[in-house]
Design a protein around this motif. Structure first.
Motif, PDB file in Angstrom:
ATOM      1  N   PHE A  81       0.219  -1.132  -0.075  1.00 31.90           N
ATOM      2  CA  PHE A  81       0.067  -0.294   0.101  1.00 31.90           C
ATOM      3  C   PHE A  81       0.369   1.257  -0.165  1.00 31.90           C
ATOM      4  N   ARG A  82       0.709   2.055  -1.075  1.00 29.47           N
ATOM      5  CA  ARG A  82       1.342   3.162  -1.208  1.00 29.47           C
ATOM      6  C   ARG A  82       0.638   4.979  -0.474  1.00 29.47           C
ATOM      7  N   SER A  83      -0.704   4.268  -0.705  1.00 27.19           N
ATOM      8  CA  SER A  83      -2.032   6.272  -0.582  1.00 27.19           C
ATOM      9  C   SER A  83      -2.935   5.801  -1.607  1.00 27.19           C
ATOM     10  N   LEU A  84      -3.418   6.630  -0.453  1.00 26.82           N
ATOM     11  CA  LEU A  84      -5.339   7.018  -1.116  1.00 26.82           C
ATOM     12  C   LEU A  84      -5.541   8.267  -0.582  1.00 26.82           C
ATOM     13  N   SER A  85      -6.148   8.420  -1.111  1.00 24.86           N
ATOM     14  CA  SER A  85      -6.917  10.004  -1.311  1.00 24.86           C
ATOM     15  C   SER A  85      -8.274  10.007  -2.257  1.00 24.86           C
ATOM     16  N   LEU A  86      -8.744  10.937  -1.546  1.00 22.02           N
ATOM     17  CA  LEU A  86     -10.888  11.420  -1.348  1.00 22.02           C
ATOM     18  C   LEU A  86     -10.560  12.578  -1.643  1.00 22.02           C
ATOM     19  N   PRO A  87     -10.953  12.597  -3.461  1.00 19.03           N
ATOM     20  CA  PRO A  87     -10.986  13.273  -4.080  1.00 19.03           C
ATOM     21  C   PRO A  87     -12.110  14.604  -3.562  1.00 19.03           C
ATOM     22  N   GLN A  88     -12.731  16.305  -3.228  1.00 20.77           N
ATOM     23  CA  GLN A  88     -13.176  16.749  -3.247  1.00 20.77           C
ATOM     24  C   GLN A  88     -14.102  16.422  -4.208  1.00 20.77           C
ATOM     25  N   ASN A  89     -14.631  16.567  -5.176  1.00 18.74           N
ATOM     26  CA  ASN A  89     -15.363  16.243  -6.693  1.00 18.74           C
ATOM     27  C   ASN A  89     -16.043  14.046  -5.647  1.00 18.74           C
ATOM     28  N   ASP A  90     -17.316  15.174  -4.990  1.00 19.80           N
ATOM     29  CA  ASP A  90     -18.256  13.768  -4.564  1.00 19.80           C
ATOM     30  C   ASP A  90     -18.231  12.716  -5.501  1.00 19.80           C
ATOM     31  N   ALA A  91     -18.585  12.906  -7.452  1.00 21.91           N
ATOM     32  CA  ALA A  91     -18.351  11.629  -8.293  1.00 21.91           C
ATOM     33  C   ALA A  91     -17.293  11.449  -8.290  1.00 21.91           C
ATOM     34  N   LEU A  92     -16.335  11.704  -8.059  1.00 19.37           N
ATOM     35  CA  LEU A  92     -14.908  10.644  -8.345  1.00 19.37           C
ATOM     36  C   LEU A  92     -14.911   9.780  -7.369  1.00 19.37           C
ATOM     37  N   SER A  93     -14.609   8.731  -7.603  1.00 23.55           N
ATOM     38  CA  SER A  93     -14.376   7.753  -6.586  1.00 23.55           C
ATOM     39  C   SER A  93     -12.965   7.741  -5.691  1.00 23.55           C
ATOM     40  N   VAL A  94     -12.516   7.068  -4.745  1.00 25.48           N
ATOM     41  CA  VAL A  94     -11.721   7.377  -3.810  1.00 25.48           C
ATOM     42  C   VAL A  94     -10.444   6.723  -4.477  1.00 25.48           C
ATOM     43  N   GLN A  95      -9.121   6.632  -4.509  1.00 21.63           N
ATOM     44  CA  GLN A  95      -7.775   6.775  -5.461  1.00 21.63           C
ATOM     45  C   GLN A  95      -6.994   5.894  -4.664  1.00 21.63           C
ATOM     46  N   VAL A  96      -6.411   4.389  -4.520  1.00 21.46           N
ATOM     47  CA  VAL A  96      -5.936   3.399  -3.793  1.00 21.46           C
ATOM     48  C   VAL A  96      -4.516   2.929  -4.266  1.00 21.46           C
ATOM     49  N   GLU A  97      -3.005   3.425  -4.286  1.00 21.34           N
ATOM     50  CA  GLU A  97      -2.102   2.945  -5.394  1.00 21.34           C
ATOM     51  C   GLU A  97      -1.214   1.990  -4.120  1.00 21.34           C
TER      52      GLU A  97
END
Length: 800
Positions: free
Chosen positions: A332-348
């Motif tokens: 696991f490297r990173s997770l980011s939750l976009p400010q735009n609710d229409a976008l999904s969580v990003q997991v690297e």
């Protein structure tokens, strides 16, 4: 699955060539004749006895040409056309011994001579992928030692082994300032050296089972080279540096099955930072967050409990260290939750994957972005671990961290439990936590305002709960501070009921300053409870009102209106009666000129104010003294005026009203007492003998009506002493009006058809009407009898 489109550096070579060349020219006349005379194939009689000088001088008659011939022969010898005879005089030598060399014969046949040879340097750039060379300038730049080591990997395969044919073709087609149609290139000696890097675009792909492939769809030359090159060579030259590096050895091994859950995958060396603005980021230990301006959570193996690390340069930015949850996905490297609710969580996920190139296993460093479904499942598990880890903390920046990912409808699930746990304490202790908690939510939900409604709802419930644990009889100063804090953190609709509840915990207020501060902390419409207004405070207000000082009540509250009534009554007493008159009344004296309607009304107002004074439940020597004085003045006034007759109204009639409508006296209201001043009787008596028949008739009609209703009528004299000092007491109208003033302790109505006299009565506070307004509507106008009487009087006057 496409891994990446990468830019791969490939070596470019510089070819430096030494080019030796010469240029041909036409022989001069002398040179051409010498070449022909020295031609071995030339047959001349007695040739062995002929020399060059002899032929030119004796047979051609050229005269003295030795010097010209010497220069010509020397040039031809230097060009290799004639044999070199250093010890002999070549001009006198027999022609048979001075025959042309092979080059000389060529010069003779071509009728041309060469210029002496020269050598120049020519540079070319060679691209081994396209197998093309192009002219270039003398580039003195050299590759670094590190670049040489990189080139050496591919040098053996890419370095041109025999560039001469390509260089020859290139020079033949190129233009140089030393080259012209007569230029003859004698020799080219090329030298090849690595010179620079050329960037080419390459696409890497990987199947779900880990098989690698490479292509160059937009680079035909590279695609052709890939199809012809050995796979191992392609790996070494193009792929090894991209897919493997020394730092990859520090990464964990990741099972290749993760590729089945990958939305994208990219070599670590080609990984780009996420460009979408995130609410926050979660990174593994040692990974730098892509956006330094957003809060960051670091999963660290070096802490046992959550810890905050502030950013010294940006106090509002911070990093939260959280123990790495057990069982987290390797790599696991990173997770980011976009400010735009229409976008999904990003997991690297980043690590070493076992892939295959040309059937051979390769350990490759990749960064994988999970598909939405896998990323969401991973986030759901990680989120629960983070919430459990941070929930017990007293630091709101840690405990309220879940608001970063909660929806606006779910915020209360985080905020309320934290506040409720801390609401079982006095309000001042709870309010000390409010601002840090509010700041924490604002930081975790940076740039968003959707949390305020849930925050206010939870906070208002917490304040209400805390009030149950708050002591009573609090110092007003402390309550003011709490009221201000509540106003700062809650909207008006939630603030008002809580402030009202808090007011019940305040000790009685003893000083005006404390009340002023309390009022400033409350909305202007909030009423201060009566129980907070101490006896001491009420006495201060009374003292100020009685001394006619500015009355600062800081309402609204229950005492405000009574105090304002008392203040107004005191001001009316002093304004309408006067300080001197009050002092005189204290000595049993009164000036009838002070018996004005305003003065009498001020006494009535004073008595009503006295009722409010008694409701204050306090005592005041100043009040008692002034009340005694006012009552003394009132008793003296009653001695000077008609006594009070409750339930009756005194109606004082003017002469003009009785003459116009004498029938007014026939049907009076039951509570009306008609009053006819003596001066009115005198005026009617004089008008009945008026030369004006109309006025005389009206006067006699009024007199007859007075006689008919005499049992109900009161007659009163005039009281001119009651008139204002500036009025003329001898004027009849004023004398009549003074009678109305005499009854002013009662309800008085002055009826007159004289408009200005009514105005004067109204200026003295007496109600007025004209005869038409006062006359009951049911009365029949008295016009007929008066007209009949008038006709009879007219007949009598004619007989006379």
């Amino acid at each position: 699955m496409k891994l990446a489109e990468i830019s791969v550096p490939l070596p470019l070579y510089r070819i430096e060539s030494d080019v030796t060349y010469h240029t041909e020219r036409k022989p001069t006349v002398f040179e051409r004749m010498v070449l022909r005379l020295c031609d071995p194939g030339l047959h001349l009689p007695d040739k062995q006895n002929l020399s060059l000088l002899g032929v030119f001088r004796d047979q051609l008659g050229a005269g003295d040409v030795r010097e010209l011939l010497e220069g010509c022969v020397s040039e031809l010898s230097a060009l290799g056309a004639l044999p070199k005879r250093y010890a002999q005089d070549r001009l006198e030598m027999p022609l048979t011994e001075l025959e042309l060399t092979a080059d000389g014969l060529q010069f003779l046949r071509s009728d041309s001579l060469p210029v002496r040879s020269r050598t120049v340097k020519v540079w070319h750039r060679y691209d081994p992928i396209s197998d093309e060379i192009k002219p270039t300038q003398n580039d003195v730049a050299r590759l670094s030692q590190r670049d040489f080591s990189r080139v050496s990997v591919a040098d053996q395969a890419l370095r041109p082994q025999n560039p001469l044919p390509q260089v020859e073709r290139a020079i033949a087609q190129e233009t140089y300032d030393w080259k012209n149609p007569a230029t003859v290139i004698d020799r080219i000696a090329p030298v090849v050296q690595p010179a620079a890097w050329g960037e080419r675009r390459l696409e890497l792909s990987c199947s779900e089972d880990g098989a690698l492939s490479a292509s160059a769809p937009r680079d035909a030359a590279l695609q052709g080279w890939l199809e012809q090159a050995q796979p191992e060579l392609v790996w070494e030259i193009l792929l090894a540096d991209v897919l493997t590096s020394e730092t990859d050895s520090l990464l964990p091994n990741v099972d290749s099955s993760v590729l089945q859950e990958a939305r994208t995958a990219c070599p670590i060396a080609a990984t780009k930072a996420v460009t979408a603005r995130a609410r926050f980021s979660i990174v593994a230990q040692g990974v730098v967050a892509a956006d330094a301006t957003t809060p960051t959570i670091v999963l660290s193996s070096e802490v046992n409990a959550p810890e905050l690390v502030a950013n010294g340069k940006q106090p509002t930015m911070f990093t939260l260290l959280v123990p790495t949850p057990a069982g987290i996905m390797p790599g696991f490297r990173s997770l980011s939750l976009p400010q735009n609710d229409a976008l999904s969580v990003q997991v690297e996920v980043a690590g070493i994957f076992r892939l295959y190139w040309a059937g051979q296993p390769r350990l490759c460093g990749l960064t994988v972005t999970l598909k939405d479904q896998s990323a969401t499942a991973f986030w759901a598990t990680l989120r629960k671990e983070l919430e459990l880890s941070c929930k017990p903390s007293d630091d709101p920046l840690i405990a309220l961290m879940p608001v970063a990912w909660r929806s606006s409808d779910e915020l209360g699930e985080t905020v309320w439990p934290w506040l409720a746990m801390r609401a079982e304490r006095p309000l001042d202790e709870l309010m000390a936590l409010v601002e840090p908690a509010k700041q924490a939510i604002g930081l975790w939900r940076s740039g968003r305002k959707d949390w305020k409604a849930a925050w206010e709802e939870s906070l208002s419930k917490a304040i209400e709960m805390s009030l149950k644990h708050t002591h009573y009889q609090l110092d007003p100063e402390n309550v003011v501070s709490l009221l201000i804090q509540i106003a700062q953190v809650l909207s008006a609709d939630k603030e008002a009921p809580l402030q009202a509840a808090l007011l019940r915990h305040v000790a009685p207020i003893l000083a005006l300053d404390s009340l002023a501060k309390l009022r400033s902390a409350l909305p202007s419409s909030t009423e201060i409870p009566e129980e907070l207004l101490s006896i001491e405070l009420r006495q201060v207000w009374l003292e100020h009102a009685l001394q006619r000082k500015e009355l600062k009540l800081y309402g609204p509250h229950a005492i405000q209106q009574p105090m304002q009534i008392i203040e107004t009554a005191v001001q009316d007493i002093y304004r309408s009666i006067g300080d001197q008159a009050l002092k005189a009344a204290g000595n049993g004296q009164i000036d009838v000129r002070t018996l004005t309607p305003g003065a009498l009304n001020s006494v009535r107002a004073w008595r009503k104010a006295a009722e409010h004074f008694h409701a204050l439940n306090t005592s005041s020597p100043l009040w008692d003294a002034l009340n005694k004085t006012v009552e003394s003045w009132n008793l003296l006034a009653q001695d000077k005026l008609a006594p009070v007759e409750n339930g009756h109204r005194f109606v004082v009639f003017d002469t003009s009203a009785l003459m116009e409508r004498p029938e007014l006296l026939q049907d009076l209201r039951s509570d009306d007492i008609p009053v006819v001043p003596h001066r009115v009787l005198s005026e009617l008596d004089g008008l009945k003998a008026s030369e004006d028949d109309t006025r005389a008739v009206k006067a006699r009609a009024a007199i007859r009506q007075l006689d008919a209703t005499s049992s109900r009528i009161r007659h009163a004299t005039e009281y001119t002493a009651l008139l204002p000092a500036e009025w003329d007491a001898k004027q009849p109208d004023h004398a009549i009006l003074s009678t109305a003033l005499f009854f002013r302790l009662n309800e008085v109505l002055f009826v007159s058809n004289d408009i200005n006299l009514r105005n004067k009565a109204q200026s003295l506070g007496i109600h007025t009407q004209d005869s038409k307004t006062y006359a009951p509507s049911r009365l029949v106008p008295a016009a007929s009898p008066s007209m009949h009487t008038q006709k009879q009087d007219n007949r009598k006057n004619k007989r006379r």
